[in-house]
Design a protein around this motif. Structure first.
Motif, mmCIF file in Angstrom:
data_model
loop_
_atom_site.group_PDB
_atom_site.id
_atom_site.type_symbol
_atom_site.label_atom_id
_atom_site.label_comp_id
_atom_site.label_asym_id
_atom_site.label_seq_id
_atom_site.Cartn_x
_atom_site.Cartn_y
_atom_site.Cartn_z
ATOM 1 N N MET A 33 0.848 -1.189 0.000
ATOM 2 C CA MET A 33 0.000 0.000 0.000
ATOM 3 C C MET A 33 0.889 1.247 0.000
ATOM 4 O O MET A 33 1.860 1.331 0.739
ATOM 5 N N PRO A 34 0.613 2.242 -0.843
ATOM 6 C CA PRO A 34 1.486 3.411 -0.941
ATOM 7 C C PRO A 34 1.582 4.172 0.366
ATOM 8 O O PRO A 34 0.630 4.252 1.141
ATOM 9 N N ALA A 35 2.769 4.738 0.590
ATOM 10 C CA ALA A 35 2.949 5.557 1.786
ATOM 11 C C ALA A 35 2.050 6.781 1.705
ATOM 12 O O ALA A 35 1.775 7.318 0.634
ATOM 13 N N GLY A 36 1.564 7.207 2.856
ATOM 14 C CA GLY A 36 0.744 8.415 2.909
ATOM 15 C C GLY A 36 -0.703 8.201 2.508
ATOM 16 O O GLY A 36 -1.414 9.143 2.234
ATOM 17 N N LEU A 37 -1.129 6.924 2.458
ATOM 18 C CA LEU A 37 -2.507 6.647 2.067
ATOM 19 C C LEU A 37 -3.505 7.307 3.005
ATOM 20 O O LEU A 37 -4.570 7.733 2.606
ATOM 21 N N SER A 38 -3.133 7.440 4.284
ATOM 22 C CA SER A 38 -4.066 7.989 5.258
ATOM 23 C C SER A 38 -4.390 9.454 4.997
ATOM 24 O O SER A 38 -5.285 10.001 5.608
ATOM 25 N N THR A 39 -3.657 10.102 4.093
ATOM 26 C CA THR A 39 -3.994 11.486 3.755
ATOM 27 C C THR A 39 -5.165 11.546 2.780
ATOM 28 O O THR A 39 -5.719 12.622 2.564
ATOM 29 N N ARG A 40 -5.561 10.422 2.215
ATOM 30 C CA ARG A 40 -6.704 10.410 1.296
ATOM 31 C C ARG A 40 -8.007 10.464 2.087
ATOM 32 O O ARG A 40 -8.074 10.031 3.229
ATOM 33 N N THR A 41 -9.035 10.948 1.439
ATOM 34 C CA THR A 41 -10.343 11.053 2.088
ATOM 35 C C THR A 41 -11.429 10.508 1.175
ATOM 36 O O THR A 41 -11.258 10.385 -0.040
ATOM 37 N N ILE A 42 -12.545 10.165 1.798
ATOM 38 C CA ILE A 42 -13.750 9.775 1.068
ATOM 39 C C ILE A 42 -14.712 10.952 1.111
ATOM 40 O O ILE A 42 -15.068 11.439 2.198
ATOM 41 N N GLU A 43 -15.115 11.427 -0.048
ATOM 42 C CA GLU A 43 -16.035 12.564 -0.139
ATOM 43 C C GLU A 43 -17.409 12.033 -0.557
ATOM 44 O O GLU A 43 -17.532 11.357 -1.579
ATOM 45 N N ILE A 44 -18.424 12.331 0.234
ATOM 46 C CA ILE A 44 -19.777 11.842 -0.036
ATOM 47 C C ILE A 44 -20.682 13.004 -0.415
ATOM 48 O O ILE A 44 -20.738 14.023 0.286
ATOM 49 N N LEU A 45 -21.384 12.839 -1.550
ATOM 50 C CA LEU A 45 -22.382 13.804 -1.987
ATOM 51 C C LEU A 45 -23.769 13.206 -1.830
ATOM 52 O O LEU A 45 -23.967 12.005 -2.044
ATOM 53 N N ASP A 46 -24.715 14.030 -1.457
ATOM 54 C CA ASP A 46 -26.104 13.602 -1.370
ATOM 55 C C ASP A 46 -26.583 13.245 -2.774
ATOM 56 O O ASP A 46 -26.598 14.105 -3.667
ATOM 57 N N PRO A 47 -26.959 11.990 -3.050
ATOM 58 C CA PRO A 47 -27.344 11.625 -4.410
ATOM 59 C C PRO A 47 -28.625 12.286 -4.895
ATOM 60 O O PRO A 47 -28.866 12.344 -6.103
ATOM 61 N N ALA A 48 -29.430 12.789 -3.971
ATOM 62 C CA ALA A 48 -30.671 13.455 -4.378
ATOM 63 C C ALA A 48 -30.430 14.877 -4.843
ATOM 64 O O ALA A 48 -31.112 15.378 -5.737
ATOM 65 N N THR A 49 -29.434 15.546 -4.232
ATOM 66 C CA THR A 49 -29.224 16.967 -4.511
ATOM 67 C C THR A 49 -27.846 17.303 -5.052
ATOM 68 O O THR A 49 -27.640 18.386 -5.593
ATOM 69 N N GLY A 50 -26.887 16.403 -4.866
ATOM 70 C CA GLY A 50 -25.511 16.693 -5.247
ATOM 71 C C GLY A 50 -24.759 17.512 -4.222
ATOM 72 O O GLY A 50 -23.588 17.851 -4.433
ATOM 73 N N GLU A 51 -25.389 17.835 -3.094
ATOM 74 C CA GLU A 51 -24.725 18.644 -2.075
ATOM 75 C C GLU A 51 -23.807 17.781 -1.205
ATOM 76 O O GLU A 51 -24.067 16.590 -1.000
ATOM 77 N N PRO A 52 -22.731 18.358 -0.668
ATOM 78 C CA PRO A 52 -21.796 17.581 0.156
ATOM 79 C C PRO A 52 -22.466 17.076 1.437
ATOM 80 O O PRO A 52 -23.232 17.784 2.087
ATOM 81 N N VAL A 53 -22.159 15.827 1.776
ATOM 82 C CA VAL A 53 -22.596 15.243 3.046
ATOM 83 C C VAL A 53 -21.470 15.303 4.059
ATOM 84 O O VAL A 53 -21.677 15.615 5.229
ATOM 85 N N GLY A 54 -20.267 15.007 3.621
ATOM 86 C CA GLY A 54 -19.125 15.038 4.528
ATOM 87 C C GLY A 54 -17.921 14.362 3.922
ATOM 88 O O GLY A 54 -17.957 13.824 2.813
ATOM 89 N N SER A 55 -16.846 14.378 4.680
ATOM 90 C CA SER A 55 -15.578 13.814 4.248
ATOM 91 C C SER A 55 -14.971 13.031 5.400
ATOM 92 O O SER A 55 -15.001 13.485 6.549
ATOM 93 N N LEU A 56 -14.443 11.852 5.114
ATOM 94 C CA LEU A 56 -13.810 11.027 6.141
ATOM 95 C C LEU A 56 -12.474 10.515 5.624
ATOM 96 O O LEU A 56 -12.324 10.226 4.433
ATOM 97 N N PRO A 57 -11.465 10.376 6.505
ATOM 98 C CA PRO A 57 -10.155 9.892 6.068
ATOM 99 C C PRO A 57 -10.163 8.395 5.795
ATOM 100 O O PRO A 57 -10.909 7.640 6.425
ATOM 101 N N VAL A 58 -9.337 7.985 4.860
ATOM 102 C CA VAL A 58 -9.174 6.573 4.527
ATOM 103 C C VAL A 58 -8.066 5.992 5.405
ATOM 104 O O VAL A 58 -6.956 6.515 5.451
ATOM 105 N N ALA A 59 -8.372 4.918 6.104
ATOM 106 C CA ALA A 59 -7.380 4.286 6.966
ATOM 107 C C ALA A 59 -6.258 3.682 6.123
ATOM 108 O O ALA A 59 -6.504 3.097 5.063
ATOM 109 N N ASP A 60 -5.027 3.807 6.606
ATOM 110 C CA ASP A 60 -3.897 3.228 5.887
ATOM 111 C C ASP A 60 -3.573 1.838 6.431
ATOM 112 O O ASP A 60 -4.264 1.309 7.311
#
Length: 459
Positions: free
Chosen positions: A1-28
């Motif tokens: 697994m590449p170094a620094g993976l934990s700096t990546r995030t998951i971005e979730i958009l509301d599928p009904a509106t396209g508005e942001p729901v939130g962002s969470l970090p990806v565990a390395d």
């Protein structure tokens, strides 16, 4: 697994509106390893806890989830686009499932076999150890509750990584449940497919339980074989619906629409392909088009994200290009979000993806057949083996379908439903092992057989 993976995030958009729901970090990888170690450290004490006490702790966790049902359902709707009623129903199902396992776990029995008068064999279930649970987004609360509840009450500890498409819902559910359990019994990890792969590759797992795509399930099966880890998987399906002559075509259309369009077709056991007897094909198709219009009316339910909508649209476009006719829906609508209309395809030629692959969208591809046997033959000619439905007034046909369809569940005259606590084993590309019901307790445990004899010379 590449170094620094934990700096990546998951971005979730509301599928009904396209508005942001939130962002969470990806565990390395380091966080994945630490999660497994936490669960492993908690395992000896939890395995030694009396089953009745484990059941009480799981009951408390179920009650805690019930107390926050509205909050969990609202988050599910925001992340996945599931309707408010369906999201609430998913939480209710999850609570009931946890309560069911809280009762069943302490009753999970072994076996006893006598040899001679002075000897006996006792077979007792023992927890497997750390269970890695990888759960889906399409029913994230109810499905997770089944795997988590069965593992926890069996004395296993669990590392749970929910789908990256519903990470906030998964994190909230895990936090609620874990608060009622000893430290390390339920460990949450947020991440994507690379995180799941890193978790599955960790030493010390006792089992991997996966509900999701066939490709991921196959990869996990290979990892499990390499590490001698038990793998339970419920994967993709391409469930057929066979409609016999003699049934009410309007009723059959209602069943087909429910199976194809509920939750925007994003159900593991959704109807994916329809074989209808020529004798009722015309009125059935007319009624199904009317049903599709009703399901689409208003904004409808969106698909979970743009990637899923694009995949569904691509399958429909391929079918139409090959000669299928879109009698309803069939194109991406304008406006925000990731909606796709309820779609009815007629004259669908053999070999197109809407017939050979899981679409996982609100699409009803219809093939007209000359008799029930032809429908049954086409329904069975598939690599998947999750479920199938037949609508027929002929009980001889129903019995033949049950005997010949190579699937884990055959449903007669109802596209959905089943007794509480029911279970099934998927086949072929759809996976292996019991994924729910009392039999899931067998999957989450292994059996130790002890032969008791008398000391030498004793009488």
């Amino acid at each position: 697994m590449p170094a620094g993976l934990s700096t990546r995030t998951i971005e979730i958009l509301d599928p009904a509106t396209g508005e942001p729901v939130g962002s969470l970090p990806v565990a390395d990888e380091a966080e994945a390893a630490a999660a497994v170690r936490r669960a492993a450290a908690a395992f000896p004490a939890w395995a030694a806890t009396p089953p009745g006490e484990r059941g009480l702790r799981l009951r408390a966790a179920a009650q805690a989830l019930a107390a926050r049902a509205d909050e969990v359902a609202a988050m599910n709707t925001r992340e996945t686009g599931k309707s408010a009623a369906d999201a609430a129903g998913g939480v209710e199902a999850a609570v009931n499932t946890l309560l069911q396992y809280a009762e069943l776990g302490p009753l999970h029995r072994g076996k006893r076999l006598r040899g001679g008068w002075d000897a006996v064999d006792v077979a007792t279930p023992q927890p497997r150890g750390v269970v890695l649970a990888l759960t889906p987004w399409n029913d994230p609360v109810a499905v997770a509750a089944g795997l988590l509840g069965a593992a926890i009450v069996s004395g296993d500890t669990v590392v749970h990584k929910p789908s990256e498409r519903s990470p906030h819902t998964g994190a909230l559910v895990d936090a609620i449940l874990a608060a009622e359990l000893p430290e390390g019994v339920l460990v949450h990890v947020t991440g994507d497919g690379t995180t799941g792969a890193a978790l599955a590759d960790q030493p010390g797992l006792g089992a991997i339980a996966h509900v999701g795509s066939t490709a991921t399930g196959r990869a996990l099966a290979l990892v499990g074989a390499a590490h001698d880890v038990h793998v339970i998987r419920e994967n993709g399906g391409n469930d057929p619906l066979v409609i016999d002559a003699g049934v009410d075509p309007v009723w059959a259309a209602g069943q087909a629409a429910l199976g194809s369009f509920a939750n925007a077709g994003q159900i593991c056991t959704a109807v994916e392909r329809i074989y209808v007897h020529r004798a009722i094909a015309e009125p059935f198709l007319s009624a199904l088009v009317a049903e599709a219009d009703t399901w689409t009316r208003g904004s409808g339910q969106p698909l979970v994200d743009a990637r899923m909508r694009d995949a569904v649209a691509a399958q429909v476009d391929q079918a139409v290009a090959a000669g299928a006719k879109a009698l309803a829906g069939g194109s991406v609508p304008d406006g925000p979000g990731t909606h796709y209309p309820a779609t009815v395809l007629a004259d669908v030629p053999a070999g197109v993806q809407v017939l050979t692959e899981e679409t996982f969208g609100p699409v009803a591809p219809v093939v007209v057949v000359d008799d029930f046997d032809e429908g049954l033959r086409l329904a069975a000619a598939d690599v998947y083996g999750l479920a199938a439905t037949v609508l027929t007034p002929d009980m001889a046909h129903a019995h033949r379908a049950a005997a010949l369809l190579p699937v884990g569940t055959v449903k007669v005259n109802a596209v959905f439903g089943g007794a509480p606590g029911g279970s099934a084993q998927p086949r072929g590309a759809s996976g292996s092992g019991y994924g729910y019901g009392p039999e899931l307790l067998d999957e989450m445990t292994t059996t130790t057989v002890v032969h008791f004899g008398l000391p030498g010379g004793s009488r």
